[in-house]
Design an enzyme around this catalytic site. Structure first.
Site, PDB file in Angstrom:
ATOM      1  N   CYS A 267     -13.629 -11.675  19.881  1.00 49.11           N
ATOM      2  CA  CYS A 267     -12.845 -10.890  18.922  1.00 49.11           C
ATOM      3  C   CYS A 267     -11.681 -10.218  19.801  1.00 49.11           C
ATOM      4  O   CYS A 267     -10.864  -9.146  19.325  1.00 49.11           O
ATOM      5  CB  CYS A 267     -13.666  -9.527  18.557  1.00 49.11           C
ATOM      6  SG  CYS A 267     -14.596  -8.526  19.572  1.00 49.11           S
TER       7      CYS A 267
ATOM      8  N   GLN B  11     -20.657  -9.329   9.731  1.00 50.02           N
ATOM      9  CA  GLN B  11     -19.216  -9.466   9.665  1.00 50.02           C
ATOM     10  C   GLN B  11     -18.774  -8.872   8.483  1.00 50.02           C
ATOM     11  O   GLN B  11     -19.222  -9.028   7.329  1.00 50.02           O
ATOM     12  CB  GLN B  11     -18.888 -10.940   9.724  1.00 50.02           C
ATOM     13  CG  GLN B  11     -18.980 -11.647  11.021  1.00 50.02           C
ATOM     14  CD  GLN B  11     -17.854 -11.325  12.187  1.00 50.02           C
ATOM     15  OE1 GLN B  11     -16.922 -10.463  11.884  1.00 50.02           O
ATOM     16  NE2 GLN B  11     -17.993 -12.033  13.288  1.00 50.02           N
TER      17      GLN B  11
ATOM     18  N   TYR C  39     -25.620 -12.775  22.879  1.00 48.71           N
ATOM     19  CA  TYR C  39     -25.023 -11.669  22.103  1.00 48.71           C
ATOM     20  C   TYR C  39     -25.319 -12.009  20.648  1.00 48.71           C
ATOM     21  O   TYR C  39     -24.313 -12.122  19.680  1.00 48.71           O
ATOM     22  CB  TYR C  39     -23.865 -11.522  22.142  1.00 48.71           C
ATOM     23  CG  TYR C  39     -23.233 -11.449  23.733  1.00 48.71           C
ATOM     24  CD1 TYR C  39     -23.353 -10.309  24.403  1.00 48.71           C
ATOM     25  CD2 TYR C  39     -22.755 -12.616  24.412  1.00 48.71           C
ATOM     26  CE1 TYR C  39     -22.835 -10.001  25.602  1.00 48.71           C
ATOM     27  CE2 TYR C  39     -22.380 -12.297  25.838  1.00 48.71           C
ATOM     28  CZ  TYR C  39     -22.538 -10.915  26.335  1.00 48.71           C
ATOM     29  OH  TYR C  39     -22.138 -11.146  27.840  1.00 48.71           O
TER      30      TYR C  39
ATOM     31  N   CYS D 283       0.988  -1.061  -0.121  1.00 47.85           N
ATOM     32  CA  CYS D 283      -0.020  -0.024   0.018  1.00 47.85           C
ATOM     33  C   CYS D 283       0.836   1.262  -0.006  1.00 47.85           C
ATOM     34  O   CYS D 283       1.733   1.530   0.841  1.00 47.85           O
ATOM     35  CB  CYS D 283      -0.994   0.008   1.330  1.00 47.85           C
ATOM     36  SG  CYS D 283      -1.969   1.466   1.446  1.00 47.85           S
TER      37      CYS D 283
END
Length: 463
Positions: free
Chosen positions: A416, A291, A320, A78
């Site tokens: 996560c 997601q 959740y 990048c």
């Protein structure tokens, strides 16, 4: 008590060997046991650093030159990688990234979770064949520079926007639409929001893309509800991009860096776009949690099904549950699934998604998992399997206590945040569960984030 003197001084130079990475991707060197964190440095590298800040128990340094490079060091593809804060690991080979994420999980399970790692199988990180252009949602801040609009991501540790035409981890379709909308808005004299002055109008452009369906949603996040040249801008977008099925405006009047405000209105087209993960179809609204890497989401959910070991006779609780993504996967193999989620709009989406797929054995309730599930237990309801996929802060203590009291045969924990995962696993292990398998999944290549899925079984039961 005498103040302990750090063995390094600000603005001095040191030759060091790097031995680890922090969870944020900085290299770690030690001088007399004193850690120094240095960006763009990798384990097994030797180099010269300049110490730029000294704190009580650690310091920050700047890499001046490398004497010996890691075998995993590569040139970041990048062109704005050094400035942009979106990715942290592009200078590491992809295999090196996968190894780092596995090691990160092992370290926190041992250090924070106090797990006996001789008994816990941590698998190699499941990565992507092509770890680029994976993000199906772009949330791009808009600013102004020299009279024109800029659209890009924030520079590291700042709110200065780096203008860019493409992001290598975004779906290219998203990049194209964002640039087109920026140019259209510029053409009609739309002013960008200035967060310092709390003036201007256009705060963010968000684009959602259905990887399987090809459908797209455009969301204008604005400071006020008015919309100059609305019809002309909508016609300009829809005439050139027929894949856009929904155009939405979200109004955020507050002086905040939170992206969304409370009011969301459909300007054109449908309220939802659609996408599929495996055989399950999902309706996705502007505010839905879905997601961002659907290819790896399928990998993650397949692993959740494997760890749940469903035969069709089990009652499952999905804490959740969001818009029902994991719940509906589980419902394909379970007797029944009960999902709970604090966000009312997410539960409405979950019910709609169940109906969309003809799934009748999944029920959903609004509320805090740590309140609703203990209440279910008091009423005599139990589960054979509990799946938890909490936010970064991990599971609430009340929920963990209820799991220990309910004693499901298996717990599948999707996380996560390896740190809070390790903390919660320690509690579950102390309460009678055994951590059997741990599977890191690379949902976010080129960043330091890692998703982890864990299988726990009740001690004394046959796995």
């Amino acid at each position: 008590m005498a103040k302990i003197q750090a063995p390094v001084n600000k603005n001095e130079y040191y030759d060091v060997t790097f031995e680890d990475l922090t969870h944020e991707g900085a290299g770690v060197a030690k001088i007399d046991g004193f850690p120094i964190f240095v960006e763009n440095a990798l384990p097994d590298e030797r180099g010269k650093i300049k110490v730029i800040k000294v704190k009580k128990g650690f310091a920050f340094g700047k890499l001046i030159e490398l004497h010996e490079e890691s075998k995993h060091r590569i040139e970041a593809p990048c062109p704005i990688y050094a400035q942009c804060g979106g990715c942290q690991l592009q200078h590491i080979s992809y295999q090196g990234q996968l190894d780092f994420k596995k090691k990160q999980v092992e370290q926190v399970l041992s250090r924070i979770g106090k797990l006996d790692m001789t008994k816990v199988k941590v698998h190699d990180t499941l990565g992507m064949t092509e770890p680029w252009n994976y993000r199906n949602k772009a949330q791009v801040p808009i600013g102004e520079r020299e009279g024109g609009l800029v659209a890009g991501f924030y520079q590291k540790r700042s709110h200065d926007i780096i203008d860019m035409e493409r992001c290598l981890i975004q779906q290219s379709e998203n990049d194209e639409i964002v640039q087109a909308i920026k140019n259209i808005c510029e053409q009609y004299g739309i002013r960008a929001y200035n967060e310092e002055k709390h003036k201007g109008w256009l705060r963010h452009i968000m684009v959602r893309y259905g990887l399987v369906t090809g459908e797209m949603m455009v969301v204008f996040v604005t400071k006020t509800a008015d919309f100059q040249h609305k019809q002309a801008i909508i016609e300009n977008i829809t005439s050139k991009y027929p894949q856009v099925k929904s155009i939405v405006q979200n109004i955020n009047t507050k002086r905040t860096n939170v992206i969304f405000g409370d009011e969301t209105n459909v300007l054109w087209g449908e309220e939802y776009i659609y996408d599929k993960i495996g055989d399950v179809k999902f309706a996705i609204s502007a505010r839905s949690f879905y997601q961002v890497n659907p290819e790896q989401t399928k990998v993650l959910y397949d692993k959740a099904l494997e760890y749940a070991q469903l035969t069709g006779e089990e009652s499952v609780i999905d804490a959740y549950c969001g818009i029902g993504t994991i719940s509906l996967f589980l419902a394909q193999k379970a007797k029944n699934v009960f999902g709970v989620e604090i966000v009312p709009e997410a539960i409405e989406d979950a019910k709609r998604n169940a109906e969309l797929n003809g799934i009748t054995n999944a029920d959903f309730a609004v509320g805090e998992a740590e309140v609703v599930i203990p209440e279910w237990y008091k009423q005599g309801n139990k589960a054979d399997v509990i799946v938890v996929d909490p936010p970064r802060k991990g599971c609430d203590e009340a929920l963990l206590k209820t799991i220990l009291a309910m004693k499901p045969k298996r717990v599948v924990y999707v996380s996560c945040n390896p740190g809070t995962l390790a903390r919660d696993l320690h509690i579950l292990e102390q309460g009678g569960y055994e951590t059997v398998e741990v599977q890191p999944v690379d949902m976010f290549p080129h960043t330091t984030h890692v998703e982890v899925i864990v299988k726990l079984v009740l001690k004394g039961t046959v796995d």
